[in-house]
Design an enzyme around this catalytic site. Structure first.
Site, PDB file in Angstrom:
ATOM      1  N   ASN A  39      -6.666  -2.509   1.947  1.00 65.38           N
ATOM      2  CA  ASN A  39      -6.628  -3.970   2.034  1.00 65.38           C
ATOM      3  C   ASN A  39      -8.043  -4.496   2.167  1.00 65.38           C
ATOM      4  OD1 ASN A  39      -3.882  -4.277   1.953  1.00 65.38           O
ATOM      5  ND2 ASN A  39      -3.617  -4.574   4.144  1.00 65.38           N
ATOM      6  N   ARG A  68       0.812  -1.223   0.000  1.00 65.17           N
ATOM      7  CA  ARG A  68       0.000   0.000   0.000  1.00 65.17           C
ATOM      8  C   ARG A  68       0.847   1.277   0.000  1.00 65.17           C
ATOM      9  NH1 ARG A  68      -4.029  -0.693   4.801  1.00 65.17           N
ATOM     10  NH2 ARG A  68      -2.163  -1.683   5.649  1.00 65.17           N
TER      11      ARG A  68
END
Length: 779
Positions: free
Chosen positions: A44, A26
């Site tokens: 996520n 990320r």
């Protein structure tokens, strides 16, 4: 009227699956979005990572290129789907909270060795994490062993009990920091800590008050103390590798008579002081997986003899946690100067038990062995032993696949028709869960011969089912009716149950790994597997695809006197082969093996064989190796573990540098054809009578087996027109045999495939079972 600016912009939703959680993915996405001037968000989820990006087509194309070509070290993309969606007109790019959905398809990273950046901080006196034994970041540290559920967030790991201090929290929340969302992030202020325990006279453990427990532990090791050390996936038992008395006590305490111990050394330089290390082996040692690597030992190696008695190799690994780095550094300062730094680092258990990983259990089970314990208060959720790898035939070969590799999936070349569970074999057990195109082979469970290991097997299946949201609708198992894994499968409520023959599963594991769909000539060679005729198979030449197999040839059946007792006492197989070659007259042979036979015991065995009492027929190549080892005086009376005699035979053969020729064997035509090795046995006996060096005989025997198996493949090609060969089974962990055979086959224009991602031994069986079961379900 449409705004001209809007026609230049577009928005995409990307769903990314693979190793993309807990690996810095990320923050990587965030930095790439900022770099290319994109807005949107990333989060996520239980299926992977969802990204929405908005910007020019040029910028979004560059962003997607980066996702394919510039990933963080631990990340791996298996699939990326993209769809256009309406514009949102945000002004920034954000990382948002994880989303919990009904379906789970996220992958879990394996535990990763300490990265170079964290290592620099660990030994930097100016860093706030100086000598902190739990330093980590998004590129390294614990993953699989601490995760309890997905998505991979801190509150779903064993780190949830350690609230982060303000400094750690700032790092954790900063998308440009390499500790952004590093779930095990901690420091000396807020994280886990290490303690040292000593053993009282009554065997109980007590805390030792000291400021530097790691330094104190190293000093104890330098004085010959045996320590239990809590690692990533369980406890190790450790001592000074050069201190023979300590190694002897450790071997005695573990009740491990002969199996070699692994060693941990600080770096490649130390490894090269003990062993010969090729460039490929060095890369493997230093990889993020940090397995135990089997290396050829140097003749001037002064490691204690009891570390690896009678072996020409050592299992070496480098430190993979900051605690290991600190312990080895302190031990180097404490031990006698002028010699390499090396610690025995073996699993914290008694022989055949699973590795201890809970603190109370470790103290109860290990207190009779460990004289002190270096522990910490970060819980281990899933036990996971060290992986063992060797470099052979131009690549890696697993002997045991566990820490550093599990639970990363193997991508199949086909879709599984339903979610599947494969239960694996009885020895060296692994299980395998599969869904879609992903096969999740478990970490090494061990031999299913006691309650503790069976419980570990059951717990592992439940954990994998939860992590990967795989609830099987069909279950595959070995056809042996007495295996505990088979009984587990038959007892489950899963409606579709599929038995898979052991050696078919071996060959199918190679096919599944390499995406082979066409039929192959399969050679499955091992110690034992339940055959379709009720015999104990172990040297099978077959034509096989994933659905079925045809047995083309096999080693001639011979009695296995006493069943399992013949595995433990190789002299039985030596005597049986001699009796087949010479009849009762073999007892008159003037060779050391015959002179050592207890005639009364042999008389009982011969009566059992004659009456067919507890003497199942076997075609096992492993037992033939045992027999020849026994004839040459190698572990004839008894072995401490299956394969010990065969390994000794390989070690002996490798010492022969002479050019040798193979012994004769007999090919008996039929359906299946029979490989008769009695001519090999009589020729070996003649060589013994002539006083030929045992090493030369051992080398000729290896050459004979490779010649025999090569001829078997040539005959199979004539019969079936197939040019692709798959080799599997524990016998192919014999480097000398495997490399000779592959060379022979490739010289004859065969295309040869072997196991590379799972072990060729029974640790790879579960993957083969999964592939065979899927083929049956598709019909």
């Amino acid at each position: 009227m449409t705004n001209l600016h809007e026609t230049l912009l577009h928005r995409q939703r990307l769903i990314v699956q693979g190793m993309v959680q807990g690996v810095g993915f990320r923050p990587f996405v965030y930095s790439q979005a900022i770099r290319h001037g994109l807005v949107g968000f990333v989060f996520n989820s239980t299926i992977g990572v969802t990204i929405e990006i908005e910007g020019t087509s040029q910028a979004t194309a560059a962003f997607q290129r980066a996702l394919r070509e510039e990933l963080p070290p631990l990340a791996h993309v298996v699939s990326l789907t993209c769809e256009p969606i309406p514009l949102h007109h945000e002004t920034s790019f954000l990382i948002v909270h994880s989303e919990v959905g009904a379906e789970r398809r996220a992958f879990i990273s394996s535990d990763a060795a300490t990265c170079d950046e964290c290592l620099r901080e660990l030994f930097d006196p100016t860093d706030r994490r100086y000598q902190y034994p739990f330093i980590n970041c998004t590129n390294c540290g614990p993953r699989f062993t601490i995760i309890q559920d997905v998505p991979y967030d801190r509150d779903k790991t064993t780190m949830r009990v350690f609230p982060m201090c303000p400094s750690c929290q700032r790092e954790y929340a900063d998308p440009l920091n390499r500790r952004f969302h590093a779930q095990p992030n901690a420091c000396p202020v807020c994280g886990p800590h290490v303690s040292l325990l000593g053993r009282r006279e009554d065997g109980t453990m007590h805390h030792i008050e000291c400021q530097t427990p790691i330094t104190q532990a190293a000093q104890l090791l330098a004085t010959g103390t045996i320590l239990a050390v809590k690692g990533l996936g369980g406890y190790h038992l450790t001592c000074d590798a050069f201190e023979q008395e300590a190694v002897r006590r450790l071997r005695q305490g573990k009740q491990r008579e002969a199996k070699p111990f692994a060693l941990m050394v600080p770096d490649i330089t130390a490894a090269r002081q003990l062993c010969w290390v090729s460039e490929a082996e060095a890369q493997l040692l230093h990889s993020r997986h940090r397995p135990i690597v089997l290396l050829k030992r140097r003749d001037d190696n002064l490691v204690a003899p009891d570390v690896a008695p009678a072996y020409d190799s050592l299992g070496i690994m480098l430190p993979y946690t900051p605690l290991h780095h600190l312990l080895l550094s302190a031990f180097a300062a404490a031990h006698q100067p002028g010699r390499p730094t090396a610690l025995v680092m073996t699993s914290g258990n008694l022989s055949e038990e699973p590795i201890a990983y809970h603190d109370e259990d470790a103290q109860q089970r290990l207190h009779t062995i460990a004289e002190a314990m270096l522990i910490h208060n970060r819980d281990i959720h899933m036990r996971c032993d060290d992986s063992v790898v060797q470099v052979t035939a131009g690549g890696e070969q697993f002997c045991r696949r566990a820490r550093g590799y599990a639970p990363e999936p193997i991508t199949l070349s086909f879709d599984l028709p339903v979610p599947l569970l494969a239960c694996g074999a009885h020895l060296k057990n692994t299980f395998c869960l599969g869904k879609g195109t992903q096969a999740f082979v478990s970490h090494h469970i061990g031999d299913l011969e006691n309650l503790e290991t069976l419980l570990s097997f059951r717990e592992g299946i439940e954990h994998f089912q939860r992590l990967f949201d795989i609830f099987p609708e069909a279950i595959a198992y070995d056809s042996h009716p007495e295996y505990l894994a088979t009984k587990y499968a038959l007892d489950t409520p899963i409606p579709r149950k599929i038995a898979v023959q052991h050696h078919h599963a071996h060959i199918a594991s190679v096919m599944a790994e390499h995406g082979i769909t066409e039929p192959v000539i399969g050679i499955a060679a091992d110690g034992s597997g339940y055959g379709t005729d009720g015999a104990i198979w172990g040297c099978e030449i077959m034509m096989a695809d994933l659905l079925q197999f045809q047995r083309l040839a096999h080693l001639a059946y011979i009695p296995l006197p006493g069943g399992e007792q013949a595995v433990r006492q190789p002299w039985r197989m030596g005597a049986v082969y001699l009796s087949r070659a010479y009849g009762d007259a073999f007892l008159d042979l003037d060779i050391p093996f015959v002179r050592a036979i207890n005639r009364a015991r042999w008389h009982i065995l011969s009566q059992m064989i004659e009456k067919g009492v507890n003497c199942p027929p076997t075609s096992s190549l492993g037992r033939l190796f045992d027999a020849v080892a026994a004839l040459l005086g190698l572990h004839a009376a008894e072995v401490a573990y299956e394969g010990q005699a065969a390994i000794a035979l390989e070690v002996l053969a490798a010492t022969c540098r002479d050019q040798v020729t193979s012994y004769p064997f007999h090919w008996q035509q039929g359906e299946p054809a029979i490989l008769d090795v009695i001519p090999i046995i009589t020729a070996i006996t003649d060589d013994i009578l002539r006083g030929e060096p045992p090493a030369r005989i051992a080398r000729r025997f290896h050459l004979s087996i490779t010649h025999m198996l090569t001829i078997a493949c040539v005959e199979a090609r004539k019969q079936a027109g197939c040019n692709r060969v798959a080799l599997s089974g524990g016998v192919f962990q014999n480097r000398l045999l495997l490399e000779q055979l592959m060379t022979n086959l490739e010289e004859r224009a065969f295309q040869v495939s072997i196991n590379r991602r799972v072990p060729p031994n029974d640790g790879g069986i579960s993957l083969g079972q999964l592939a065979v079961a899927a083929a049956h379900l598709r019909t």
